[in-house]
Motif scaffolding. Structure first.
Motif, PDB file in Angstrom:
ATOM      1  N   SER A   1      -1.257  12.777  -6.347  1.00 25.04           N
ATOM      2  CA  SER A   1      -0.628  11.546  -5.883  1.00 25.04           C
ATOM      3  C   SER A   1       0.256  11.010  -7.000  1.00 25.04           C
ATOM      4  CB  SER A   1      -1.713  10.519  -5.541  1.00 25.04           C
ATOM      5  OG  SER A   1      -1.136   9.262  -5.345  1.00 25.04           O
TER       6      SER A   1
ATOM      7  N   GLU B   1      11.608   7.075  -7.698  1.00 23.27           N
ATOM      8  CA  GLU B   1      11.791   6.853  -6.263  1.00 23.27           C
ATOM      9  C   GLU B   1      12.961   5.902  -6.046  1.00 23.27           C
ATOM     10  OE1 GLU B   1       8.193   6.052  -3.975  1.00 23.27           O
ATOM     11  OE2 GLU B   1       7.056   6.679  -5.737  1.00 23.27           O
TER      12      GLU B   1
ATOM     13  N   TYR C   1       0.834  -1.195   0.000  1.00 25.47           N
ATOM     14  CA  TYR C   1       0.000   0.000   0.000  1.00 25.47           C
ATOM     15  C   TYR C   1       0.874   1.253   0.000  1.00 25.47           C
ATOM     16  CZ  TYR C   1      -3.844  -3.092   1.101  1.00 25.47           C
ATOM     17  OH  TYR C   1      -4.782  -4.082   1.045  1.00 25.47           O
ATOM     18  N   HIS C   2       0.359   2.294  -0.612  1.00 23.30           N
ATOM     19  CA  HIS C   2       1.042   3.581  -0.687  1.00 23.30           C
ATOM     20  C   HIS C   2       0.223   4.587   0.111  1.00 23.30           C
ATOM     21  CE1 HIS C   2       1.728   7.513  -2.794  1.00 23.30           C
ATOM     22  NE2 HIS C   2       2.963   7.148  -2.555  1.00 23.30           N
TER      23      HIS C   2
ATOM     24  N   LEU D   1       8.575  -2.812  -2.781  1.00 22.57           N
ATOM     25  CA  LEU D   1       7.740  -1.623  -2.905  1.00 22.57           C
ATOM     26  C   LEU D   1       7.267  -1.360  -4.334  1.00 22.57           C
ATOM     27  CD1 LEU D   1       9.717   0.817  -0.558  1.00 22.57           C
ATOM     28  CD2 LEU D   1       7.784  -0.681   0.000  1.00 22.57           C
TER      29      LEU D   1
ATOM     30  N   TRP E   1       0.579   7.955  -7.600  1.00 24.50           N
ATOM     31  CA  TRP E   1      -0.106   6.778  -8.120  1.00 24.50           C
ATOM     32  C   TRP E   1      -1.558   7.150  -8.367  1.00 24.50           C
ATOM     33  CZ3 TRP E   1       3.420   3.379  -9.245  1.00 24.50           C
ATOM     34  CH2 TRP E   1       4.575   3.351  -8.505  1.00 24.50           C
TER      35      TRP E   1
ATOM     36  N   ARG F   1      -1.275  -0.838  -4.049  1.00 22.42           N
ATOM     37  CA  ARG F   1      -0.409  -0.958  -5.219  1.00 22.42           C
ATOM     38  C   ARG F   1      -0.311  -2.394  -5.691  1.00 22.42           C
ATOM     39  NH1 ARG F   1       1.383   0.456  -8.773  1.00 22.42           N
ATOM     40  NH2 ARG F   1       3.612   0.297  -8.589  1.00 22.42           N
TER      41      ARG F   1
END
Length: 190
Positions: free
Chosen positions: A178, A118, A9-10, A101, A180, A21
């Motif tokens: 965001s 990232e 999760y983000h 991730l 995402w 995610r």
């Protein structure tokens, strides 16, 4: 965690919620859950060095590490306030953290410039039980096995590397999107 299916999760700070995610396969979720202490979860941190580099230049990497240290301390204090603990995992390397991730998924970053990618920083194990039986390399081997969702958004389509810091969109009070796209947003539970 109650109410969350096994996955990656983000955290979306703007909306104070989690977005999924990756939905782990049932087998990967079972193996991962068996490897963790009961009532525990991982927190992964990543940095985008360009967010610091446009302002601080060659000191950007150091400042990103400094910020990650502050986040680690914040999670540690919050866990301790709840009677839990947060343990820094030193076993997984950058490639393992990036795979867990989803930061190594080139297709998910197709629209993002290389400098906006990232970079993995650290993993923390948060638990309300002792951590002695957790084997990070064993557990992390299964974590990315699942269905990934979403793609990263560029930080700003109008911002290019090397432009003046006064041109940064956030300085004018605009809301940043965001990274995402929200496919399965989950409201935070209090």
């Amino acid at each position: 965690m109650p109410g969350l299916t096994g996955g990656v999760y983000h955290y979306v700070s703007r909306d104070h919620c989690l977005e999924r995610r990756c939905l782990l396969s049932r087998g990967a979720n079972d193996r991962l859950t068996a490897a963790f202490p009961p009532h525990s979860f991982l927190i992964g941190l990543s940095s985008i060095h360009w967010r610091e580099a446009w302002k601080y230049g060659e000191r950007a990497f150091r400042y990103c590490q400094h910020d990650a240290g502050h986040a680690i301390a914040s999670f540690s204090f919050a866990a301790a306030a709840l009677g839990w603990s947060a343990r820094l995992l030193d076993a997984p390397g950058d490639a393992d953290v990036a795979a867990l991730l989803g930061l190594d998924r080139d297709a998910d970053f197709a629209e993002v410039a290389a400098a906006d990618r990232e970079h993995p920083d650290v993993l923390l194990l948060v638990s309300n039980t002792p951590h002695s039986r957790f084997s990070a390399p064993l557990a992390l081997r299964f974590a990315p096995d699942g269905v990934w969702e979403g793609r990263a958004n560029p930080l700003s389509r109008s911002m290019s590397i090397g432009r003046s810091s006064t041109m940064w969109p956030g300085r004018r009070g605009s809301r940043k999107r965001s990274r995402w796209r929200l496919f399965n947003p989950l409201s935070c539970r209090y």
